[in-house]
Design a protein around this motif. Structure first.
Motif, PDB file in Angstrom:
ATOM      1  N   ARG A  30       0.816  -1.221   0.000  1.00 14.57           N
ATOM      2  CA  ARG A  30       0.000   0.000   0.000  1.00 14.57           C
ATOM      3  C   ARG A  30       0.845   1.265   0.000  1.00 14.57           C
ATOM      4  NH1 ARG A  30      -4.035  -1.523   4.867  1.00 14.57           N
ATOM      5  NH2 ARG A  30      -4.975  -3.386   3.964  1.00 14.57           N
ATOM      6  N   GLN A  31       1.989   1.196   0.625  1.00 19.10           N
ATOM      7  CA  GLN A  31       2.815   2.386   0.775  1.00 19.10           C
ATOM      8  C   GLN A  31       3.778   2.589  -0.391  1.00 19.10           C
ATOM      9  OE1 GLN A  31       4.642   1.923   4.628  1.00 19.10           O
ATOM     10  NE2 GLN A  31       2.669   1.862   5.685  1.00 19.10           N
ATOM     11  N   GLY A  32       3.542   1.876  -1.484  1.00 27.87           N
ATOM     12  CA  GLY A  32       4.364   2.089  -2.673  1.00 27.87           C
ATOM     13  C   GLY A  32       5.740   1.461  -2.583  1.00 27.87           C
ATOM     14  N   ARG A  33       5.811   0.310  -1.931  1.00 29.10           N
ATOM     15  CA  ARG A  33       7.086  -0.411  -1.846  1.00 29.10           C
ATOM     16  C   ARG A  33       6.871  -1.846  -2.321  1.00 29.10           C
ATOM     17  NH1 ARG A  33       8.651   0.577   4.295  1.00 29.10           N
ATOM     18  NH2 ARG A  33      10.231  -0.981   3.776  1.00 29.10           N
ATOM     19  N   PRO A  34       6.466  -2.006  -3.581  1.00 25.91           N
ATOM     20  CA  PRO A  34       6.101  -3.341  -4.067  1.00 25.91           C
ATOM     21  C   PRO A  34       7.254  -4.334  -4.057  1.00 25.91           C
ATOM     22  CG  PRO A  34       6.177  -1.774  -5.870  1.00 25.91           C
ATOM     23  CD  PRO A  34       6.288  -0.976  -4.624  1.00 25.91           C
ATOM     24  N   LYS A  35       8.489  -3.855  -4.251  1.00 26.96           N
ATOM     25  CA  LYS A  35       9.620  -4.795  -4.225  1.00 26.96           C
ATOM     26  C   LYS A  35       9.791  -5.388  -2.830  1.00 26.96           C
ATOM     27  CE  LYS A  35      12.185  -1.568  -6.064  1.00 26.96           C
ATOM     28  NZ  LYS A  35      13.320  -0.787  -6.603  1.00 26.96           N
ATOM     29  N   ASP A  36       9.693  -4.529  -1.810  1.00 27.27           N
ATOM     30  CA  ASP A  36       9.799  -5.033  -0.438  1.00 27.27           C
ATOM     31  C   ASP A  36       8.633  -5.954  -0.108  1.00 27.27           C
ATOM     32  OD1 ASP A  36      12.077  -3.526  -0.122  1.00 27.27           O
ATOM     33  OD2 ASP A  36      11.027  -1.815   0.790  1.00 27.27           O
ATOM     34  N   ALA A  37       7.436  -5.593  -0.575  1.00 28.88           N
ATOM     35  CA  ALA A  37       6.257  -6.418  -0.304  1.00 28.88           C
ATOM     36  C   ALA A  37       6.412  -7.799  -0.932  1.00 28.88           C
ATOM     37  CB  ALA A  37       5.009  -5.722  -0.838  1.00 28.88           C
ATOM     38  N   LYS A  38       6.919  -7.823  -2.148  1.00 34.89           N
ATOM     39  CA  LYS A  38       7.113  -9.103  -2.837  1.00 34.89           C
ATOM     40  C   LYS A  38       8.138  -9.966  -2.090  1.00 34.89           C
ATOM     41  CE  LYS A  38       8.602 -11.020  -7.268  1.00 34.89           C
ATOM     42  NZ  LYS A  38       9.270 -10.717  -8.557  1.00 34.89           N
TER      43      LYS A  38
ATOM     44  N   THR B 294      14.770  13.268 -12.862  1.00 29.72           N
ATOM     45  CA  THR B 294      15.520  12.280 -12.067  1.00 29.72           C
ATOM     46  C   THR B 294      14.696  11.813 -10.873  1.00 29.72           C
ATOM     47  OG1 THR B 294      17.620  13.302 -12.715  1.00 29.72           O
ATOM     48  CG2 THR B 294      17.622  11.887 -10.755  1.00 29.72           C
ATOM     49  N   ASN B 295      14.105  12.759 -10.172  1.00 27.08           N
ATOM     50  CA  ASN B 295      13.286  12.425  -9.004  1.00 27.08           C
ATOM     51  C   ASN B 295      12.095  11.559  -9.386  1.00 27.08           C
ATOM     52  OD1 ASN B 295      12.369  12.613  -6.250  1.00 27.08           O
ATOM     53  ND2 ASN B 295      10.891  14.119  -6.946  1.00 27.08           N
ATOM     54  N   LEU B 296      11.438  11.901 -10.477  1.00 27.65           N
ATOM     55  CA  LEU B 296      10.255  11.151 -10.912  1.00 27.65           C
ATOM     56  C   LEU B 296      10.619   9.740 -11.370  1.00 27.65           C
ATOM     57  CD1 LEU B 296       8.432  14.043 -12.778  1.00 27.65           C
ATOM     58  CD2 LEU B 296       7.548  12.814 -10.807  1.00 27.65           C
ATOM     59  N   TYR B 297      11.737   9.614 -12.094  1.00 36.58           N
ATOM     60  CA  TYR B 297      12.149   8.280 -12.528  1.00 36.58           C
ATOM     61  C   TYR B 297      12.579   7.416 -11.333  1.00 36.58           C
ATOM     62  CZ  TYR B 297      11.898   9.147 -17.554  1.00 36.58           C
ATOM     63  OH  TYR B 297      11.442   9.386 -18.835  1.00 36.58           O
ATOM     64  N   ASN B 298      13.191   8.030 -10.340  1.00 36.23           N
ATOM     65  CA  ASN B 298      13.546   7.274  -9.126  1.00 36.23           C
ATOM     66  C   ASN B 298      12.289   6.795  -8.409  1.00 36.23           C
ATOM     67  OD1 ASN B 298      16.357   7.354  -9.321  1.00 36.23           O
ATOM     68  ND2 ASN B 298      16.491   9.369  -8.347  1.00 36.23           N
ATOM     69  N   GLN B 299      11.287   7.680  -8.321  1.00 36.89           N
ATOM     70  CA  GLN B 299      10.021   7.267  -7.710  1.00 36.89           C
ATOM     71  C   GLN B 299       9.379   6.143  -8.513  1.00 36.89           C
ATOM     72  OE1 GLN B 299       7.187  10.247  -6.246  1.00 36.89           O
ATOM     73  NE2 GLN B 299       8.734  11.811  -6.726  1.00 36.89           N
ATOM     74  N   LEU B 300       9.433   6.266  -9.821  1.00 37.39           N
ATOM     75  CA  LEU B 300       8.844   5.238 -10.679  1.00 37.39           C
ATOM     76  C   LEU B 300       9.524   3.894 -10.465  1.00 37.39           C
ATOM     77  CD1 LEU B 300       6.960   4.478 -13.037  1.00 37.39           C
ATOM     78  CD2 LEU B 300       8.749   5.251 -14.601  1.00 37.39           C
ATOM     79  N   SER B 301      10.847   3.916 -10.328  1.00 36.38           N
ATOM     80  CA  SER B 301      11.584   2.677 -10.104  1.00 36.38           C
ATOM     81  C   SER B 301      11.214   2.042  -8.768  1.00 36.38           C
ATOM     82  CB  SER B 301      13.087   2.960 -10.147  1.00 36.38           C
ATOM     83  OG  SER B 301      13.823   1.790  -9.878  1.00 36.38           O
ATOM     84  N   GLN B 302      10.934   2.876  -7.775  1.00 35.14           N
ATOM     85  CA  GLN B 302      10.615   2.359  -6.446  1.00 35.14           C
ATOM     86  C   GLN B 302       9.166   1.915  -6.345  1.00 35.14           C
ATOM     87  OE1 GLN B 302      11.055   5.205  -3.294  1.00 35.14           O
ATOM     88  NE2 GLN B 302      10.258   3.834  -1.730  1.00 35.14           N
ATOM     89  N   LYS B 303       8.235   2.734  -6.827  1.00 36.55           N
ATOM     90  CA  LYS B 303       6.816   2.494  -6.598  1.00 36.55           C
ATOM     91  C   LYS B 303       6.152   1.630  -7.660  1.00 36.55           C
ATOM     92  CE  LYS B 303       6.027   6.758  -3.981  1.00 36.55           C
ATOM     93  NZ  LYS B 303       5.203   7.986  -3.856  1.00 36.55           N
ATOM     94  N   ALA B 304       6.733   1.570  -8.846  1.00 39.81           N
ATOM     95  CA  ALA B 304       6.105   0.775  -9.916  1.00 39.81           C
ATOM     96  C   ALA B 304       7.172   0.030 -10.702  1.00 39.81           C
ATOM     97  CB  ALA B 304       5.290   1.682 -10.839  1.00 39.81           C
ATOM     98  N   PRO B 305       7.880  -0.884 -10.055  1.00 43.78           N
ATOM     99  CA  PRO B 305       8.939  -1.613 -10.771  1.00 43.78           C
ATOM    100  C   PRO B 305       8.390  -2.495 -11.894  1.00 43.78           C
ATOM    101  CG  PRO B 305       8.526  -2.603  -8.620  1.00 43.78           C
ATOM    102  CD  PRO B 305       7.755  -1.336  -8.657  1.00 43.78           C
ATOM    103  N   GLY B 306       7.077  -2.760 -11.881  1.00 49.03           N
ATOM    104  CA  GLY B 306       6.489  -3.580 -12.931  1.00 49.03           C
ATOM    105  C   GLY B 306       6.030  -2.791 -14.146  1.00 49.03           C
ATOM    106  N   HIS B 307       6.167  -1.471 -14.118  1.00 53.08           N
ATOM    107  CA  HIS B 307       5.761  -0.648 -15.265  1.00 53.08           C
ATOM    108  C   HIS B 307       6.874  -0.710 -16.308  1.00 53.08           C
ATOM    109  CE1 HIS B 307       4.441   2.805 -17.634  1.00 53.08           C
ATOM    110  NE2 HIS B 307       3.280   2.757 -16.966  1.00 53.08           N
ATOM    111  N   GLU B 308       6.690  -1.566 -17.298  1.00 55.27           N
ATOM    112  CA  GLU B 308       7.760  -1.893 -18.239  1.00 55.27           C
ATOM    113  C   GLU B 308       8.232  -0.680 -19.021  1.00 55.27           C
ATOM    114  OE1 GLU B 308       7.527  -4.472 -22.131  1.00 55.27           O
ATOM    115  OE2 GLU B 308       7.743  -5.800 -20.385  1.00 55.27           O
ATOM    116  N   ALA B 309       7.279   0.047 -19.612  1.00 51.10           N
ATOM    117  CA  ALA B 309       7.660   1.210 -20.409  1.00 51.10           C
ATOM    118  C   ALA B 309       8.368   2.244 -19.539  1.00 51.10           C
ATOM    119  CB  ALA B 309       6.419   1.826 -21.057  1.00 51.10           C
ATOM    120  N   GLY B 310       7.903   2.395 -18.313  1.00 48.98           N
ATOM    121  CA  GLY B 310       8.513   3.357 -17.413  1.00 48.98           C
ATOM    122  C   GLY B 310       9.942   3.000 -17.050  1.00 48.98           C
ATOM    123  N   GLN B 311      10.232   1.705 -16.815  1.00 48.53           N
ATOM    124  CA  GLN B 311      11.584   1.299 -16.461  1.00 48.53           C
ATOM    125  C   GLN B 311      12.528   1.447 -17.652  1.00 48.53           C
ATOM    126  OE1 GLN B 311      11.987   0.802 -13.245  1.00 48.53           O
ATOM    127  NE2 GLN B 311       9.759   1.057 -13.124  1.00 48.53           N
TER     128      GLN B 311
END
Length: 1011
Positions: free
Chosen positions: A668-676, A906-923
């Motif tokens: 819920r807190q946007g940490r899907p990698k840790d949750a997984k 840079t900040n937005l891409y870092n957030q994207l990497s953390q909160k949505a690691p499954g967003h393929e186009a974004g990564q």
């Protein structure tokens, strides 16, 4: 008046010390009053034992392919039953009594040092006998068989007293008191220092052994005041100034007979000769009144003892010392629930007041009857007899006392010794070396005082703590036969925990409720036991009765809410939850569970924050449920709290639930990698229920539209035996394009699905996977929508439009519009795509998952149209569901990158990497951006984390391999190639491998030329 006169006739220093003594007496009385109400609870506390009952809660509900699915978790309800806790001796009471004893000793030895010769020797003898009851030598400081320590103590205190009496009579009382204070403190300090036992155990030794001497002192005090209540009644009848306001002989006789009649009835009741259900004066209230009146009476009869004692300086303080010992010992008996000692005191009060009260009444009537009849102030001359001498009161009283003692078969002595042995049992139970001695003392105490419970209950507790069930049951049966009590039924019920004992358990509690129909804890436990059976009406009835008679109704209210929710009485649960108020933990937890499970508004008051790292059933349930609520998103401290709780060994029984909660909060807190990671660890550590955790992981991947990895997780869950995963696997395989495999799973026997509704949903999905465009046109709207969601991306646009145009159900039209818009965007038909979005998703459309998906398509449309201005202006205010936050960050980052806002991008891409690691186009975009910014290692890390989270993505793996080659990480690139091979066809793999091989040759040649 006697106290005021007494106070005026002593000097200032002595007055202050007497005030100290009087304060100690009042404190002892207060201690007894507190023990009267709280003693049983202090020693054998009535505890609440919480039990957790799981109720199925639904989280993260979604409807892929119009099929409702949700993550299931336990929301725990709390019920509390009453049980009798382990014996707990209040050590503070021991120290309070020891302080009083030290004060009594100091005053006693100080006072007797100023007595005349004969009273002095008598008092010294009594003091030595008193000190011997402390059994100081049993501490083993010198030897348990010697009397060295006792002789030293007697020599110090007795010798000093003799020194003052015979050689230093000029010393003031205050100086003597200070000397004896120092002596008592010095002896006490030396004893505690030299004792081989702990200070608490040493203090208990001194107090418990000395109780026998205190009982003797109490008996002397009661004899002294035995008739004083009648003396007080005489004063009350004859004290008025005006003769017409005084009472005559009939009134005095009436009130005296009533008082003595009360004593007679108490005696008969205690002897079990007469058992009348009438309210009588409590013996200790009688004693308290006689003690107060006795101080006044002591002054009145100073003519009797004036040859030996002076009232102001000797008799009065000695009286207060005896009163202190009496009420101190009585209060200690109450605080330790020593009913044998209490019964001895009750009998002593009745015997002394009856034995000496009757002769005193005769004495008054014989000597002053005519004067009372004339309404004269007789109380002034009551100790100036003309016919019957005063000593006959004690002579006749002693005879009556002996007769009553013989008639009672020395019940007082047996009870007193029973109480004394109970104290010794308490003492030796605290020692690890002599537990058998404690058992012997308790047994002897139970034999001495058969009607008392404390010693036998202590044996029950000893056997329970030692796991000696047979002996425990035997003692309990004896208790219930001789002196039944509600706590005995509760104790016995705690032993009947097996399912085979259910009927015995029910019958036992029925008997208890029959014997004590207004005992709230018994009624509560009866209700909870019925709640485990099919007799739900009986459970509800006993809960109502328990609530009526409960001293703590919030406990029963919480149990009632748990019962109603567990047995699906939803309407009543809502009604009672709204009616009950308070901040009691289990009640708040159950109210919160009702609001959550029945989709009611969240209560204003939630369970409190954890105050301790050691969880109880109740604190765990409140913490777990409060954080399970979907509204909890940003409270990052909860995860830190869970980590702290998991470090405590005693919390391991809650470890799995806490780890699951941690994973849910991380998601819920946007940490899907840790949750997984958390859920994978749980699945690995719990093979028996691994399927449940794999299913949750699969649902998270499904929400992120990572269909290949979702299908893998669901397949693992199916193999682990989690039946709900069958339907979920159908969805994942179908959305991943594996339509035949989805249909194969869907067409399993109905028994493969845990619910009929799941079987029907699987059948509909199987049909949808096999539909052709021609069949879909005539199919029901629900199948049309599923058909479009599955096949719109691979069908001609005309076929997609034909099926979508046939959907007439208003609720399904927006759902069908989404795959159609996606198909238009695929064909770059932006005008038609915008028209569909405007038609089906106006500004008034509710903010839900459909709206969020439409918002993502709108952003994609603007991006394809290069409408950067619209993106930049509208994107911040557009609605995105939590699972689509990656889409919002992706387009925000693209806008910032185009505007050359490097820091923001840079900040937005870092957030994207953390909160949505499954967003393929974004990564991919993030890696490309960091690579362009000459941050090659950061680009590599982004792709590595993306591949770790979504290992089934071929595009991400290829990008990772290329970036690894670019950064010179040849070994990692080759490892990536090995992982890519199973995911692609041989032809595609060889083509890509040639590309990588060419890069490897170039890299090798460059290295050789450099060398």
């Amino acid at each position: 008046m006697a106290i005021l006169s007494f106070w005026k006739n002593v000097d200032g220093g002595r007055r202050a010390l007497y005030l100290l003594l009087l304060g100690a007496v009042l404190a002892a009385v207060g201690l007894g009053i507190y023990g009267f109400y709280k003693g049983d609870q202090l020693v054998f506390p009535l505890e609440r034992q919480a039990e957790l009952f799981p109720a199925e809660a639904h989280l993260d509900e979604a409807s892929p392919l119009l099929t409702p699915i949700r993550i299931e978790a336990n929301a725990y309800l709390v019920s509390e039953r009453y049980t009798v806790g382990a014996m707990q001796l209040p050590i503070w009471a021991v120290w309070a009594v020891l302080t009083g004893l030290a004060l009594s000793l100091t005053f006693f030895w100080t006072l007797i040092s100023s007595l005349k010769r004969l009273p002095f020797y008598i008092a010294v003898g009594l003091g030595m006998l008193w000190l011997s009851t402390f059994n100081l030598d049993l501490l083993g400081i010198f030897s348990e068989t010697s009397r060295t320590l006792l002789l030293i103590t007697l020599g110090v205190l007795g010798g000093t007293s003799y020194l003052f009496h015979s050689f230093l009579p000029q010393f003031s009382f205050t100086k003597r008191f200070l000397v004896f204070t120092l002596l008592v403190l010095g002896l006490g300090t030396a004893i505690f220092y030299a004792s081989p036992f702990s200070v608490d155990l040493t203090a208990m030794h001194l107090v418990n052994y000395s109780t026998l001497g205190s009982i003797v002192a109490s008996a002397l005090f009661m004899i002294l005041v035995g008739y004083e209540n009648l003396h007080g009644l005489l004063w009350f009848n004859t004290q008025a100034q005006q003769p017409n306001r005084r009472f005559g002989l009939p009134q005095f006789l009436l009130i005296s007979v009533l008082y003595l009649g009360n004593l007679v009835l108490l005696y008969l009741k205690q002897r079990r000769i007469l058992d009348l259900d009438i309210v009588l004066l409590h013996p200790f209230l009688i004693l308290l009144c006689s003690a107060v009146v006795g101080f006044w009476g002591l002054r009145q009869r100073q003519l009797v003892y004036s040859r030996f004692l002076r009232f102001d300086t000797e008799a009065a303080p000695i009286y207060l010392v005896l009163a202190l010992l009496t009420f101190l010992n009585l209060g200690y008996a109450y605080l330790l629930a020593n009913d044998a000692t209490l019964n001895a005191y009750k009998n002593l009060v009745v015997l002394t007041h009856l034995a000496y009260g009757i002769p005193f009444l005769i004495y008054v009537l014989v000597n002053f009857g005519p004067l009372i009849k004339q309404k004269l102030r007789v109380y002034k001359v009551v100790y100036e007899p003309k016919r019957l001498q005063y000593y006959t009161v004690y002579l006749m009283g002693t005879v009556i006392m002996v007769v009553l003692l013989l008639h009672s078969s020395y019940a007082v002595q047996n009870q007193a010794m029973g109480g004394y042995y109970t104290y010794l049992g308490d003492l030796y139970r605290q020692t690890e070396a002599l537990p058998l001695l404690a058992e012997q003392y308790y047994t002897e105490a139970a034999d001495r005082s058969r009607t008392s419970q404390r010693a036998r209950v202590s044996l029950v507790d000893m056997y329970h703590q030692g796991g000696m069930r047979t002996l425990e049951l035997r003692q309990l049966e004896t208790l219930m036969e001789n002196t039944p009590a509600p706590t005995h039924y509760l104790r016995y019920a705690d032993l009947l925990t097996d399912q085979a004992d259910l009927f015995t358990h029910l019958q036992l509690l029925r008997d208890g409720v029959k014997a004590f129909p207004e005992h709230g804890p018994l009624l509560n436990n009866m209700a909870l036991l019925y709640g485990t059976t099919t007799f739900q009406d009986s459970a509800a009835q006993y809960l109502d009765l328990a609530l009526t008679h409960a001293q703590d109704p919030e406990v029963v209210q919480a149990n009632q809410l748990a019962f109603l929710l567990r047995h699906n009485f939803s309407a009543q649960a809502k009604e009672f939850a709204a009616k009950y108020d308070g901040d009691y933990g289990p009640l708040l937890t159950n109210k919160l569970a009702i609001s959550f499970l029945l989709k009611q508004p969240v209560p204003a008051t939630l369970p409190g924050t954890l105050q301790d790292s050691l969880l109880t059933a109740q604190s765990f349930a409140g913490f777990y449920l409060k954080n399970l609520l979907p509204t909890v998103k940003a409270d990052t401290s909860s995860i830190a709290t869970i980590d702290r709780l998991l470090r405590q060994e005693v919390n391991q029984s809650y470890a799995d639930d806490l780890l699951l909660l941690k994973g849910l909060l991380q998601q819920r807190q946007g940490r899907p990698k840790d949750a997984k990671t958390t859920l994978n660890q749980l699945a690995t550590a719990n093979e028996g229920v691994a399927g449940y955790y794999y299913d949750i992981l699969g649902q998270w991947m499904l929400q992120a539209k990572l269909y290949p990895i979702a299908a893998n997780y669901f397949d693992e869950a199916r193999q682990a035996g989690y039946k709900d995963a069958h339907l979920h696997a159908i969805l994942a395989h179908a959305l991943n394009g594996n339509l035949d495999q989805a249909a194969q799973i869907a067409l399993q026997p109905a028994s493969a699905f845990p619910e009929e509704s799941q079987n029907r949903a699987a059948t509909n999905l199987a049909i949808a996977t096999q539909l052709t465009p021609e069949q879909a046109v005539t199919a029901p709207d629900s199948l049309k929508v599923r058909f479009l969601q599955l096949k719109a991306s691979s069908l001609p646009v005309a076929d997609v439009e034909k099926v979508a145009q046939q959907i007439t159900t208003p609720a399904l039209a927006p759902v069908a519009a989404l795959p159609l818009v996606a198909r238009y965007l695929q064909e770059n038909n932006l005008v038609e795509a915008q028209r569909q979005l405007n038609t089906h998703f106006p500004a008034s459309f509710p903010k839900n998952v459909l709206k969020s998906e439409a918002t993502g398509l709108q952003a994609q449309l603007w991006y394809q149209a290069q409408a950067w201005q619209g993106l930049e202006k509208e994107l911040p205010g557009m609605y995105f569901a939590p699972q689509h936050v990656g889409t919002k960050l992706y387009y925000q980052a693209l806008v910032a990158q185009r505007n050359k806002q490097v820091k923001a991008a840079t900040n937005l891409y870092n957030q994207l990497s953390q909160k949505a690691p499954g967003h393929e186009a974004g990564q991919l975009a993030a890696a490309s951006f960091f690579s362009a910014q000459k941050q090659g290692l950061r680009a590599y890390d982004v792709l590595l984390e993306a591949v770790s989270y979504n290992p089934q993505s071929i595009t991400l793996r290829k990008a990772y391999i290329k970036e690894a080659m670019k950064q010179g990480l040849k070994d990692y690139a080759l490892q990536g190639l090995e992982g890519l091979q199973p995911l692609v066809s041989p032809t595609e793999y060889l083509t890509f491998k040639r590309e990588i091989d060419a890069q490897l040759q170039v890299s090798d040649s460059l290295n050789q030329s450099w060398e």
